[in-house]
Design an enzyme around this catalytic site. Structure first.
Site, PDB file in Angstrom:
ATOM      1  N   GLY A  11      -3.950  -2.463  -0.390  1.00 43.57           N
ATOM      2  CA  GLY A  11      -2.536  -2.292  -0.762  1.00 43.57           C
ATOM      3  C   GLY A  11      -1.904  -3.634  -1.104  1.00 43.57           C
ATOM      4  NE  ARG A  72      -5.629   1.866  -0.512  1.00 43.11           N
ATOM      5  CZ  ARG A  72      -4.897   1.082   0.277  1.00 43.11           C
ATOM      6  NH1 ARG A  72      -5.458   0.148   0.995  1.00 43.11           N
ATOM      7  NH2 ARG A  72      -3.587   1.246   0.369  1.00 43.11           N
ATOM      8  CG  ASP A 103      -7.522  -2.610   8.199  1.00 40.64           C
ATOM      9  OD1 ASP A 103      -7.139  -2.413   7.023  1.00 40.64           O
ATOM     10  OD2 ASP A 103      -7.387  -1.754   9.093  1.00 40.64           O
ATOM     11  CB  THR A 126      -1.501  -5.805   4.981  1.00 44.66           C
ATOM     12  OG1 THR A 126      -0.937  -4.544   5.402  1.00 44.66           O
ATOM     13  CG2 THR A 126      -1.876  -6.576   6.240  1.00 44.66           C
ATOM     14  CG  ASP A 128       0.235  -1.680   7.023  1.00 43.77           C
ATOM     15  OD1 ASP A 128       1.311  -1.273   6.538  1.00 43.77           O
ATOM     16  OD2 ASP A 128      -0.881  -1.270   6.642  1.00 43.77           O
ATOM     17  CG  ASP A 130      -2.696  -3.405   9.992  1.00 39.74           C
ATOM     18  OD1 ASP A 130      -2.738  -4.417   9.273  1.00 39.74           O
ATOM     19  OD2 ASP A 130      -3.138  -2.299   9.621  1.00 39.74           O
ATOM     20  NE  ARG A 172      -3.813   1.227   6.344  1.00 34.57           N
ATOM     21  CZ  ARG A 172      -4.203   1.888   5.254  1.00 34.57           C
ATOM     22  NH1 ARG A 172      -4.793   3.044   5.371  1.00 34.57           N
ATOM     23  NH2 ARG A 172      -4.027   1.386   4.062  1.00 34.57           N
TER      24      ARG A 172
HETATM   25  O1  F6P Z   1      -1.588  -0.898   4.134  1.00 34.33           O
HETATM   26  C1  F6P Z   1      -0.403  -0.841   3.414  1.00 34.33           C
HETATM   27  C2  F6P Z   1       0.068   0.577   3.247  1.00 34.33           C
HETATM   28  O2  F6P Z   1       1.265   0.562   2.493  1.00 34.33           O
HETATM   29  C3  F6P Z   1       0.266   1.364   4.539  1.00 34.33           C
HETATM   30  O3  F6P Z   1       1.451   1.052   5.200  1.00 34.33           O
HETATM   31  C4  F6P Z   1       0.192   2.781   4.040  1.00 34.33           C
HETATM   32  O4  F6P Z   1      -0.242   3.652   5.065  1.00 34.33           O
HETATM   33  C5  F6P Z   1      -0.821   2.699   2.925  1.00 34.33           C
HETATM   34  O5  F6P Z   1      -0.887   1.338   2.535  1.00 34.33           O
HETATM   35  C6  F6P Z   1      -0.511   3.547   1.714  1.00 34.33           C
HETATM   36  O6  F6P Z   1      -1.552   3.426   0.829  1.00 34.33           O
HETATM   37  P1  F6P Z   1      -1.502   3.897  -0.700  1.00 34.33           P
HETATM   38  O7  F6P Z   1      -0.628   2.928  -1.455  1.00 34.33           O
HETATM   39  O8  F6P Z   1      -2.906   3.832  -1.151  1.00 34.33           O
HETATM   40  O9  F6P Z   1      -0.908   5.263  -0.691  1.00 34.33           O
END
Ligand code: F6P
Length: 324
Positions: A11, A72, A103, A126, A128, A130, A172
């Site tokens: 992300g 990803r 991560d 990120t 998050d 985390d 997340r």
């Molecule tokens: O890791 C960053 C994040 O925005 C999280 O907070 C969220 O759960 C996820 O990515 C959403 O992913 P995507 O943009 O692939 O929907």
């Protein structure tokens, strides 16, 4: 080290551009060639490279997202994909890699680095927050400010209409965004995955605050929280059991990932980008560059990936006291 490649993966987060810029300029400073890889590990597999000089990265420090783009990559999870990636690195005489992400990015880096004995250093990017071993990740501070600004606006409607708003925020499996933005925005309740107090307690607390004279309420719900997982069910439950407020749900979603990075994130990204090049020059491999007590630290991937940071119990107390 003569040639470093840099990529962003997973992300996107505000400040990733500032980190790429810092890597590129640190390379120029040390007279190391620098290559940008487009679309994360997917671009590594496809050899989607572009040379980065100090001027290629101009006018980027203030821009959200990542100009190298992100992905990803499923193919990088296969041995065949990783072999192709290694071939491209070898053919371009790249000696080391800086990966900026969360991560998932570090997991990929750990596997790839072990398989090919290839020096990789990670930079935590990120929203998050985390990642273990760093006080903050790049983009987290900007996301907090975005969330607080959004909740301030929601509060105007909550106040004007005597409403209760459930506001879902990202993170997340971590509650850092919810807890800190919740305190900053003056939320009545904050639901985070690290602390499951149950629906009944939530209801009791809302009844108490209604009795104490509150006429509207904001509950910040982390997307990973157990009782918040289905926020619309939670809204129904509150609606059915509490008739004092009209209940509304706002899911903030991807606005939390966008926007110009805060000054804090720009400085953090600049320090960590330089720290990553320093780490490679000092022959570190399989480490993440983080920040702890204001100092740059090198944290082995294994440690960085050992789950989110423990939640700060002092912050839980602050949230409880200030929302009385
Ligand atoms: O890791 C960053 C994040 O925005 C999280 O907070 C969220 O759960 C996820 O990515 C959403 O992913 P995507 O943009 O692939 O929907």
């Amino acid at each position: 080290i003569k040639h470093i490649a840099v990529l962003t993966s997973g992300g996107d987060s505000p400040g990733m551009n500032a980190a790429i810029r810092a890597v590129s300029r640190a390379c120029a400073f040390h007279e190391i060639k620098c290559t940008g890889v487009y679309r994360g590990y997917q671009g590594l597999i496809e050899g989607d490279f572009k040379e980065l000089g100090p001027r290629t990265v101009k006018n980027l420090i203030n821009r959200g997202g990542t100009f190298l783009k992100s992905a990803r990559s499923k193919a990088f999870m296969t041995r065949e994909g990783r072999n192709q990636a290694f071939e491209h690195l070898k053919n371009n005489s790249i000696d080391a890699l800086v990966v900026i992400g969360g991560d998932g990015t570090f997991k990929g880096a750990e596997v790839f680095g072990n398989e090919f004995q290839f020096p990789i250093v990670g930079v935590p990017g990120t929203i998050d927050n985390d990642i273990r071993g760093t006080d903050h990740t790049i983009g987290y501070d900007t996301a907090l400010n975005t969330v607080v600004e959004a909740i301030d606006k929601i509060r105007d409607t909550a106040n004007s209409h005597n409403r209760l708003f459930l506001v879902e925020v990202m993170g997340r499996n971590a509650g850092d965004i919810a807890l800190n933005a919740g305190i900053g925005a003056g939320a009545e309740e904050i639901l985070i995955p690290e602390e499951n107090l149950g629906k009944e307690r939530l209801l009791e607390s809302l009844k108490r605050s209604r009795k104490s004279g509150k006429t509207s309420s904001i509950i910040v719900v982390a997307e990973g929280d157990q009782i918040g997982k289905n926020i619309f069910e939670l809204a129904d439950y509150i609606d059915t059991n509490l008739d004092s407020y009209e209940v509304k749900v706002t899911v903030l979603g991807h606005i939390q990932r966008g926007g110009s990075p805060s000054c804090y994130d720009r400085v953090l990204a600049s320090r960590l980008g330089i720290g990553a090049v320093d780490a490679l020059i000092n022959q570190h491999k399989a480490v993440m560059v983080g920040i702890a007590h204001k100092k740059i630290v090198n944290v082995p991937f294994e440690q960085a990936l050992a789950g989110s940071n423990d939640i700060d119990t002092d912050l839980l107390r602050v949230a409880d006291i200030t929302s009385i």
